[in-house]
Design an enzyme around this catalytic site. Structure first.
Site, mmCIF file in Angstrom:
data_model
loop_
_atom_site.group_PDB
_atom_site.id
_atom_site.type_symbol
_atom_site.label_atom_id
_atom_site.label_comp_id
_atom_site.label_asym_id
_atom_site.label_seq_id
_atom_site.Cartn_x
_atom_site.Cartn_y
_atom_site.Cartn_z
ATOM 1 N N TYR A 11 0.879 -1.266 0.023
ATOM 2 C CA TYR A 11 0.008 -0.167 0.077
ATOM 3 C C TYR A 11 0.892 1.271 0.043
ATOM 4 C CZ TYR A 11 -3.162 3.506 2.018
ATOM 5 O OH TYR A 11 -4.258 4.473 2.209
ATOM 6 N N GLY A 36 1.829 -7.821 -1.022
ATOM 7 C CA GLY A 36 1.604 -6.820 -2.217
ATOM 8 C C GLY A 36 0.943 -7.440 -3.579
ATOM 9 N N ASP A 51 12.360 -12.582 -1.505
ATOM 10 C CA ASP A 51 12.129 -12.158 0.031
ATOM 11 C C ASP A 51 13.340 -11.529 0.666
ATOM 12 O OD1 ASP A 51 11.855 -12.853 2.764
ATOM 13 O OD2 ASP A 51 10.114 -13.544 2.152
ATOM 14 N N SER A 77 2.302 -6.202 9.038
ATOM 15 C CA SER A 77 1.801 -4.968 9.682
ATOM 16 C C SER A 77 0.608 -4.757 10.198
ATOM 17 C CB SER A 77 1.790 -3.762 8.595
ATOM 18 O OG SER A 77 0.872 -4.160 7.631
ATOM 19 N N TYR A 141 3.584 -6.266 16.865
ATOM 20 C CA TYR A 141 3.876 -5.537 15.628
ATOM 21 C C TYR A 141 4.631 -4.222 16.144
ATOM 22 C CZ TYR A 141 3.049 -1.921 12.060
ATOM 23 O OH TYR A 141 3.289 -0.854 11.054
ATOM 24 N N LYS A 145 8.826 -3.110 15.306
ATOM 25 C CA LYS A 145 9.296 -2.045 14.719
ATOM 26 C C LYS A 145 10.067 -1.392 15.430
ATOM 27 C CE LYS A 145 6.983 -1.963 10.733
ATOM 28 N NZ LYS A 145 7.380 -1.465 9.254
ATOM 29 N N ARG A 282 -12.220 -2.826 21.134
ATOM 30 C CA ARG A 282 -11.287 -3.792 20.515
ATOM 31 C C ARG A 282 -10.138 -3.932 21.497
ATOM 32 N NH1 ARG A 282 -9.221 -2.698 14.473
ATOM 33 N NH2 ARG A 282 -7.874 -0.962 15.572
ATOM 34 N N ASP A 285 -6.467 -1.059 21.734
ATOM 35 C CA ASP A 285 -6.702 0.180 20.971
ATOM 36 C C ASP A 285 -6.438 1.327 22.226
ATOM 37 O OD1 ASP A 285 -7.293 -0.446 18.715
ATOM 38 O OD2 ASP A 285 -9.595 -0.540 18.933
HETATM 39 N N1 UFG Z 1 -12.286 0.829 14.509
HETATM 40 C C1 UFG Z 1 -13.721 0.755 14.505
HETATM 41 N N2 UFG Z 1 -14.552 -0.094 13.949
HETATM 42 C C2 UFG Z 1 -13.754 -0.874 12.900
HETATM 43 C C3 UFG Z 1 -12.260 -0.855 12.579
HETATM 44 C C4 UFG Z 1 -11.651 0.211 13.483
HETATM 45 O O1 UFG Z 1 -14.273 1.165 15.542
HETATM 46 O O2 UFG Z 1 -14.384 -1.733 12.012
HETATM 47 C C5 UFG Z 1 -11.546 1.815 15.016
HETATM 48 C C6 UFG Z 1 -10.462 1.259 16.046
HETATM 49 O O3 UFG Z 1 -11.045 0.698 17.357
HETATM 50 C C7 UFG Z 1 -9.755 2.547 16.436
HETATM 51 C C8 UFG Z 1 -9.852 3.265 15.005
HETATM 52 O O4 UFG Z 1 -10.798 2.763 14.453
HETATM 53 O O5 UFG Z 1 -10.061 3.343 17.240
HETATM 54 C C9 UFG Z 1 -8.674 3.165 14.005
HETATM 55 O O6 UFG Z 1 -8.439 1.847 13.813
HETATM 56 P P1 UFG Z 1 -7.705 1.059 12.510
HETATM 57 O O7 UFG Z 1 -7.652 -0.235 12.648
HETATM 58 O O8 UFG Z 1 -7.915 1.619 11.317
HETATM 59 O O9 UFG Z 1 -6.173 1.834 12.764
HETATM 60 P P2 UFG Z 1 -5.376 1.538 14.249
HETATM 61 O O10 UFG Z 1 -5.451 3.035 14.998
HETATM 62 O O11 UFG Z 1 -5.761 0.607 15.163
HETATM 63 O O12 UFG Z 1 -3.905 0.984 13.702
HETATM 64 C C10 UFG Z 1 -3.264 2.101 12.937
HETATM 65 C C11 UFG Z 1 -2.331 1.474 12.114
HETATM 66 C C12 UFG Z 1 -1.334 0.527 12.625
HETATM 67 C C13 UFG Z 1 -0.546 0.915 13.671
HETATM 68 C C14 UFG Z 1 -1.464 1.864 14.513
HETATM 69 C C15 UFG Z 1 -0.700 2.712 15.431
HETATM 70 O O13 UFG Z 1 -3.202 0.675 11.129
HETATM 71 O O14 UFG Z 1 -0.668 -0.228 11.636
HETATM 72 O O15 UFG Z 1 -2.210 2.709 13.846
HETATM 73 O O16 UFG Z 1 -1.209 2.568 16.651
HETATM 74 F F1 UFG Z 1 0.132 0.197 14.333
#
Ligand code: UFG
Length: 331
Positions: A11, A36, A51, A77, A141, A145, A282, A285
């Site tokens: 991405y 990818g 790889d 990721s 993860y 990193k 979740r 978070d």
């Molecule tokens: N969320 C929902 N419903 C969904 C999916 C997500 O409410 O169906 C919420 C999550 O709980 C979170 C927010 O939307 O509060 C964002 O969630 P994402 O999964 O889109 O992103 P994250 O913040 O969890 O994760 C991102 C990156 C990760 C990275 C992280 C750093 O995708 O790679 O930020 O904390 F590790």
């Protein structure tokens, strides 16, 4: 510049390749195509399928191509997956980077820009988060990193190598050219999941948690457009080319939006009511993640172009409408 982009079919990697080629640079891509897509590879880039854990393969690439610098996206990721299968993350992210660095050192390649994450901070001490704030990852993860960053630090110390680590907040959006965009399997990210509703692939969006200490009870994130991230990688490579010291930079817009605000903006952009269902939190978070990106702006001269969430979601919406199944089957 002749730049080797590891993970250039993914991405953020594919968007960076498009921006590098647009800027007139030569690009070589290495990708194992596990996550990818061949369709995401820019037609003007030289592509090697393989790889980064394969030392013979990496040596071969560095021997065949005259590389000025490396941009490294080749990593697993997904936060949830990293908790279920941590050793996959140690293998792909840490062992992969170890092999890569051995090969780079052996071939005298001394500049690398690395894709890191806000997940290195864990639950933040301060908002907005600065680069020297505490790093205490809450998932495997983020832990890998952070370890990769340390591997760069100590390798740079011992060998004549410089690196820039870019800690992204929530990457989103798609290239305005409509050719490339976000495609994960399974998809776990908020914006593509929301857009599955108006695309007819999902009945409602789940809102994970409504009792956080935020203005509407839902989590706050800093959403940053993938093309702005791509530009930051190009600026970071130029910084290293101009003799810049190894350093770490946050990349975000510095503005937080709640989950409910993101859904509401998507309703405005798509004209669809997008039903939402409030569900349990979740696990893992953090409540609020907002970047201070002042350092990237001052030192790298980074200037994000897509600060407006509406515009970010609009680019994502155009991509998902034309590619409802990602790169698999075009709509
Ligand atoms: N969320 C929902 N419903 C969904 C999916 C997500 O409410 O169906 C919420 C999550 O709980 C979170 C927010 O939307 O509060 C964002 O969630 P994402 O999964 O889109 O992103 P994250 O913040 O969890 O994760 C991102 C990156 C990760 C990275 C992280 C750093 O995708 O790679 O930020 O904390 F590790």
């Amino acid at each position: 510049m002749r730049i080797l982009v590891l993970g250039g079919a993914g991405y953020i990697g594919s968007h960076t390749v498009y921006e590098l080629i647009e800027a007139g640079e030569d690009v070589v891509i290495v990708d194992n195509l596990l996550t990818g897509f061949r369709e995401a590879i820019h037609p003007q880039a030289t592509f090697y399928e393989g790889d980064i854990r394969d030392r013979t393969f990496m040596d071969c690439v560095f021997e065949k191509e005259k590389i000025d610098g490396v941009i490294h996206f080749a990593a697993s990721s997904q936060v949830g997956e990293s908790m279920k299968d941590p050793l996959k993350y140690y293998s792909n992210n840490l062992c992969g980077t170890e092999t890569l660095l051995e090969s780079m050192v052996a071939h005298g390649i001394d500049k690398i820009v690395f894709s890191s994450t806000a997940a290195t901070y864990g639950e933040p001490e301060n908002i907005p988060i600065k680069e020297n704030d505490r790093t205490l990852p809450t998932n495997c993860y983020g832990e890998t990193k952070l370890s990769m960053e340390k591997m760069f630090k100590w390798t740079a110390n011992a060998h004549n190598l410089r690196y820039v680590s870019l800690r992204y907040f929530n990457a989103c959006g798609a290239h305005p050219n409509g050719k490339i965009g976000e495609a994960h399997s399974p998809e776990t990210h908020l914006i593509p999941l929301i857009l599955q509703v108006p695309n007819g692939q999902r009945e409602y969006i789940s809102v994970f948690g409504n009792d956080y200490d935020t203005k509407d009870g839902t989590c706050v994130r800093d959403y940053i457009h993938v093309n702005d991230l791509a530009q930051a990688h190009i600026l970071a490579m130029k910084y290293l080319m101009n003799g810049g010291e190894s350093d770490i930079f946050n990349l975000g817009n510095g503005v937080g939006f709640t989950v409910k605000e993101v859904i509401e903006t998507a309703r405005e952009v798509t004209g669809h009511p997008i039903p939402a269902k409030e569900e349990m939190r979740r696990s893992g978070d953090p409540s609020t993640l907002i970047a201070s990106s002042e350092k990237a702006k001052t030192v790298l001269g980074w200037n994000p172009q897509y600060a407006d969430l509406r515009v970010i979601i609009d680019t994502a919406w155009r991509w998902h409408q034309s590619h409802p199944n990602g790169y698999k089957i075009e709509g």
